[in-house]
Design a protein around this motif. Structure first.
Motif, PDB file in Angstrom:
ATOM      1  N   LEU A 133       0.973  -1.195   0.082  1.00 37.14           N
ATOM      2  CA  LEU A 133      -0.167  -0.169   0.036  1.00 37.14           C
ATOM      3  C   LEU A 133       0.899   1.333  -0.035  1.00 37.14           C
ATOM      4  CD1 LEU A 133      -2.964  -0.951   2.154  1.00 37.14           C
ATOM      5  CD2 LEU A 133      -2.748  -1.247  -0.008  1.00 37.14           C
ATOM      6  N   GLU A 134       2.212   1.178  -0.246  1.00 39.80           N
ATOM      7  CA  GLU A 134       3.165   2.284  -0.541  1.00 39.80           C
ATOM      8  C   GLU A 134       2.738   3.155  -1.596  1.00 39.80           C
ATOM      9  OE1 GLU A 134       4.867   4.903   0.500  1.00 39.80           O
ATOM     10  OE2 GLU A 134       6.073   3.678   1.567  1.00 39.80           O
ATOM     11  N   ASP A 135       3.141   4.523  -1.764  1.00 39.66           N
ATOM     12  CA  ASP A 135       2.496   5.290  -2.885  1.00 39.66           C
ATOM     13  C   ASP A 135       3.103   4.655  -4.151  1.00 39.66           C
ATOM     14  OD1 ASP A 135       3.774   7.893  -4.479  1.00 39.66           O
ATOM     15  OD2 ASP A 135       1.674   8.122  -3.869  1.00 39.66           O
ATOM     16  N   ASP A 136       2.459   4.508  -5.077  1.00 38.35           N
ATOM     17  CA  ASP A 136       2.679   4.025  -6.263  1.00 38.35           C
ATOM     18  C   ASP A 136       4.259   4.547  -6.942  1.00 38.35           C
ATOM     19  OD1 ASP A 136       1.233   6.267  -7.169  1.00 38.35           O
ATOM     20  OD2 ASP A 136       0.477   5.275  -8.897  1.00 38.35           O
ATOM     21  N   SER A 137       4.234   6.021  -6.883  1.00 39.84           N
ATOM     22  CA  SER A 137       5.344   6.940  -7.398  1.00 39.84           C
ATOM     23  C   SER A 137       6.648   6.354  -6.787  1.00 39.84           C
ATOM     24  CB  SER A 137       5.086   8.305  -7.383  1.00 39.84           C
ATOM     25  OG  SER A 137       4.839   8.707  -6.139  1.00 39.84           O
ATOM     26  N   LYS A 138       6.552   6.149  -5.386  1.00 40.65           N
ATOM     27  CA  LYS A 138       7.767   5.831  -4.504  1.00 40.65           C
ATOM     28  C   LYS A 138       8.057   4.574  -5.029  1.00 40.65           C
ATOM     29  CE  LYS A 138       7.059   8.501  -0.671  1.00 40.65           C
ATOM     30  NZ  LYS A 138       6.512   8.362   0.978  1.00 40.65           N
ATOM     31  N   LEU A 139       7.475   3.635  -5.265  1.00 37.53           N
ATOM     32  CA  LEU A 139       7.581   2.041  -5.767  1.00 37.53           C
ATOM     33  C   LEU A 139       8.253   2.089  -7.138  1.00 37.53           C
ATOM     34  CD1 LEU A 139       4.251   0.217  -4.240  1.00 37.53           C
ATOM     35  CD2 LEU A 139       6.689   0.142  -3.425  1.00 37.53           C
ATOM     36  N   ILE A 140       7.502   2.748  -8.000  1.00 36.80           N
ATOM     37  CA  ILE A 140       8.226   2.848  -9.374  1.00 36.80           C
ATOM     38  C   ILE A 140       9.495   3.364  -9.569  1.00 36.80           C
ATOM     39  CG2 ILE A 140       7.610   3.816 -11.778  1.00 36.80           C
ATOM     40  CD1 ILE A 140       4.611   3.397 -11.139  1.00 36.80           C
ATOM     41  N   ALA A 141       9.644   4.678  -8.766  1.00 36.58           N
ATOM     42  CA  ALA A 141      10.894   5.333  -8.647  1.00 36.58           C
ATOM     43  C   ALA A 141      12.390   4.318  -8.071  1.00 36.58           C
ATOM     44  CB  ALA A 141      10.759   6.626  -7.875  1.00 36.58           C
ATOM     45  N   ALA A 142      11.797   3.380  -7.056  1.00 35.97           N
ATOM     46  CA  ALA A 142      12.644   2.719  -6.304  1.00 35.97           C
ATOM     47  C   ALA A 142      12.852   1.249  -7.389  1.00 35.97           C
ATOM     48  CB  ALA A 142      12.242   2.153  -5.069  1.00 35.97           C
ATOM     49  N   GLY A 143      12.246   1.014  -8.431  1.00 39.11           N
ATOM     50  CA  GLY A 143      12.200  -0.199  -9.594  1.00 39.11           C
ATOM     51  C   GLY A 143      11.537  -1.318  -8.805  1.00 39.11           C
ATOM     52  N   LYS A 144      10.482  -1.055  -7.950  1.00 33.58           N
ATOM     53  CA  LYS A 144       9.846  -2.215  -7.339  1.00 33.58           C
ATOM     54  C   LYS A 144       8.523  -2.399  -8.006  1.00 33.58           C
ATOM     55  CE  LYS A 144      11.688  -1.370  -2.719  1.00 33.58           C
ATOM     56  NZ  LYS A 144      11.236  -1.145  -1.500  1.00 33.58           N
ATOM     57  N   THR A 145       7.848  -3.655  -7.845  1.00 33.56           N
ATOM     58  CA  THR A 145       6.661  -4.135  -8.452  1.00 33.56           C
ATOM     59  C   THR A 145       5.540  -3.072  -8.120  1.00 33.56           C
ATOM     60  OG1 THR A 145       7.441  -6.142  -8.824  1.00 33.56           O
ATOM     61  CG2 THR A 145       5.211  -5.852  -9.204  1.00 33.56           C
ATOM     62  N   PHE A 146       4.713  -2.630  -9.075  1.00 29.79           N
ATOM     63  CA  PHE A 146       3.505  -2.026  -8.999  1.00 29.79           C
ATOM     64  C   PHE A 146       2.911  -1.961 -10.293  1.00 29.79           C
ATOM     65  CE2 PHE A 146       0.332   1.424  -9.093  1.00 29.79           C
ATOM     66  CZ  PHE A 146      -0.179   1.044  -7.982  1.00 29.79           C
ATOM     67  N   ARG A 147       1.557  -2.452 -10.034  1.00 32.41           N
ATOM     68  CA  ARG A 147       0.706  -2.404 -11.246  1.00 32.41           C
ATOM     69  C   ARG A 147      -0.656  -2.229 -10.848  1.00 32.41           C
ATOM     70  NH1 ARG A 147       0.780  -3.113 -16.316  1.00 32.41           N
ATOM     71  NH2 ARG A 147      -0.868  -4.199 -17.455  1.00 32.41           N
ATOM     72  N   ARG A 148      -1.589  -1.668 -11.659  1.00 30.79           N
ATOM     73  CA  ARG A 148      -2.855  -1.192 -11.457  1.00 30.79           C
ATOM     74  C   ARG A 148      -3.873  -1.534 -12.518  1.00 30.79           C
ATOM     75  NH1 ARG A 148      -2.423   4.347 -10.032  1.00 30.79           N
ATOM     76  NH2 ARG A 148      -2.193   3.572  -7.879  1.00 30.79           N
ATOM     77  N   VAL A 149      -4.892  -2.055 -12.248  1.00 30.32           N
ATOM     78  CA  VAL A 149      -5.928  -2.126 -13.458  1.00 30.32           C
ATOM     79  C   VAL A 149      -7.146  -1.775 -12.887  1.00 30.32           C
ATOM     80  CG1 VAL A 149      -7.089  -4.230 -14.570  1.00 30.32           C
ATOM     81  CG2 VAL A 149      -4.584  -4.316 -14.132  1.00 30.32           C
ATOM     82  N   TRP A 150      -7.936  -0.969 -13.753  1.00 29.37           N
ATOM     83  CA  TRP A 150      -9.190  -0.558 -13.561  1.00 29.37           C
ATOM     84  C   TRP A 150     -10.190  -1.197 -14.521  1.00 29.37           C
ATOM     85  CZ3 TRP A 150     -11.056   2.841  -9.720  1.00 29.37           C
ATOM     86  CH2 TRP A 150     -10.256   3.905  -9.305  1.00 29.37           C
ATOM     87  N   THR A 151     -11.387  -1.486 -14.092  1.00 28.86           N
ATOM     88  CA  THR A 151     -12.323  -1.732 -14.968  1.00 28.86           C
ATOM     89  C   THR A 151     -13.663  -1.506 -14.594  1.00 28.86           C
ATOM     90  OG1 THR A 151     -13.080  -3.908 -16.141  1.00 28.86           O
ATOM     91  CG2 THR A 151     -12.640  -4.190 -13.706  1.00 28.86           C
ATOM     92  N   ILE A 197      -5.033  -9.423 -13.720  1.00 28.96           N
ATOM     93  CA  ILE A 197      -3.721  -8.588 -13.465  1.00 28.96           C
ATOM     94  C   ILE A 197      -2.598  -9.301 -13.826  1.00 28.96           C
ATOM     95  CG2 ILE A 197      -3.716  -8.560 -11.109  1.00 28.96           C
ATOM     96  CD1 ILE A 197      -2.785  -5.570 -10.961  1.00 28.96           C
ATOM     97  N   ARG A 198      -1.960  -8.804 -14.733  1.00 29.64           N
ATOM     98  CA  ARG A 198      -0.733  -9.585 -15.138  1.00 29.64           C
ATOM     99  C   ARG A 198       0.322  -9.236 -14.024  1.00 29.64           C
ATOM    100  NH1 ARG A 198       2.935  -6.438 -17.744  1.00 29.64           N
ATOM    101  NH2 ARG A 198       2.112  -4.716 -18.874  1.00 29.64           N
ATOM    102  N   VAL A 199       1.277 -10.230 -13.954  1.00 24.63           N
ATOM    103  CA  VAL A 199       2.452  -9.855 -13.033  1.00 24.63           C
ATOM    104  C   VAL A 199       3.644 -10.074 -13.835  1.00 24.63           C
ATOM    105  CG1 VAL A 199       1.194 -10.933 -11.088  1.00 24.63           C
ATOM    106  CG2 VAL A 199       2.735 -12.299 -12.142  1.00 24.63           C
ATOM    107  N   PRO A 200       4.914  -9.352 -13.223  1.00 26.13           N
ATOM    108  CA  PRO A 200       6.125  -9.127 -14.390  1.00 26.13           C
ATOM    109  C   PRO A 200       6.644 -10.680 -14.492  1.00 26.13           C
ATOM    110  CG  PRO A 200       6.303  -8.279 -11.999  1.00 26.13           C
ATOM    111  CD  PRO A 200       4.927  -8.544 -12.214  1.00 26.13           C
ATOM    112  N   ARG A 201       6.560 -11.529 -13.344  1.00 23.85           N
ATOM    113  CA  ARG A 201       7.288 -12.831 -13.621  1.00 23.85           C
ATOM    114  C   ARG A 201       6.720 -13.652 -12.208  1.00 23.85           C
ATOM    115  NH1 ARG A 201      10.072  -9.031 -11.066  1.00 23.85           N
ATOM    116  NH2 ARG A 201      10.990  -8.315 -13.043  1.00 23.85           N
ATOM    117  N   PRO A 202       6.866 -15.186 -12.342  1.00 26.60           N
ATOM    118  CA  PRO A 202       6.568 -15.943 -11.217  1.00 26.60           C
ATOM    119  C   PRO A 202       7.129 -15.306  -9.851  1.00 26.60           C
ATOM    120  CG  PRO A 202       7.094 -17.199 -13.226  1.00 26.60           C
ATOM    121  CD  PRO A 202       7.522 -15.670 -13.571  1.00 26.60           C
TER     122      PRO A 202
END
Length: 171
Positions: free
Chosen positions: A64-82, A94-99
């Protein structure tokens, strides 16, 4: 003829009869689509608004960390709206980057304003238990994903008086 043990995983990933897999990542939940999570969202208060799935690293510090912080740190974050269909089951991919191990959090944005309304919107995760008034713990949101689709049920919870967030009584 294939043994039942080999057919069972394919049957579990298949969408429920009449249900369409929703979200921009829907193809990832198809056979051979790669590592993904299929969230079967149950216990909706109504079919208004939108559903949001968010994928986080499976750690206390990152959940639940801020998405911009996770992305800036190169950590996994993904969001899907529907959007939510007017009737029927809701299954969102929602796809994941790798197993690996991830944390999944789902919200029901009932007024479609892209801001969580504590009094009206719902929240859910794939683990057991009610949210109450506390921040969800990462261990309740963890999903282990292999090379295919991990199928999980997410029970939505809504504010229910002084006890905080809990599933609706009809569930």
């Amino acid at each position: 003829m294939k043994p039942l043990a080999m057919l069972l995983p394919a049957l579990l990933v298949a969408a429920p009869a009449g249900a369409q897999v929703l979200g921009s990542d829907a193809a990832a939940c198809s056979p051979g689509g790669g590592p993904a999570i299929l969230a079967r969202v149950i216990g909706l208060k109504d079919h208004k608004g939108r559903i949001k799935l968010e994928l986080y690293p499976a750690t206390d510090a990152d959940f639940l960390e801020d998405d911009s912080k996770l992305i800036a740190a190169g950590k996994t974050f993904r969001r899907v709206w529907t959007g939510i269909p007017a009737t029927g089951e809701v299954a969102v991919c929602i796809r994941v980057p790798r197993p690996g191990r991830y944390a999944l959090f789902v919200t029901h944005d009932r007024d479609d304003k892209n801001k969580f309304n504590f009094f009206d919107d719902g929240a859910g995760f794939p683990g057991e238990g009610k949210l109450g008034m506390s921040r969800p713990k990462v261990d309740r949101a963890i999903v282990d994903v292999g090379t295919g689709t991990s199928d999980r049920v997410v029970r939505m919870q809504y504010l229910r008086g002084l006890g905080g967030f809990a599933p609706l009584k009809r569930d």
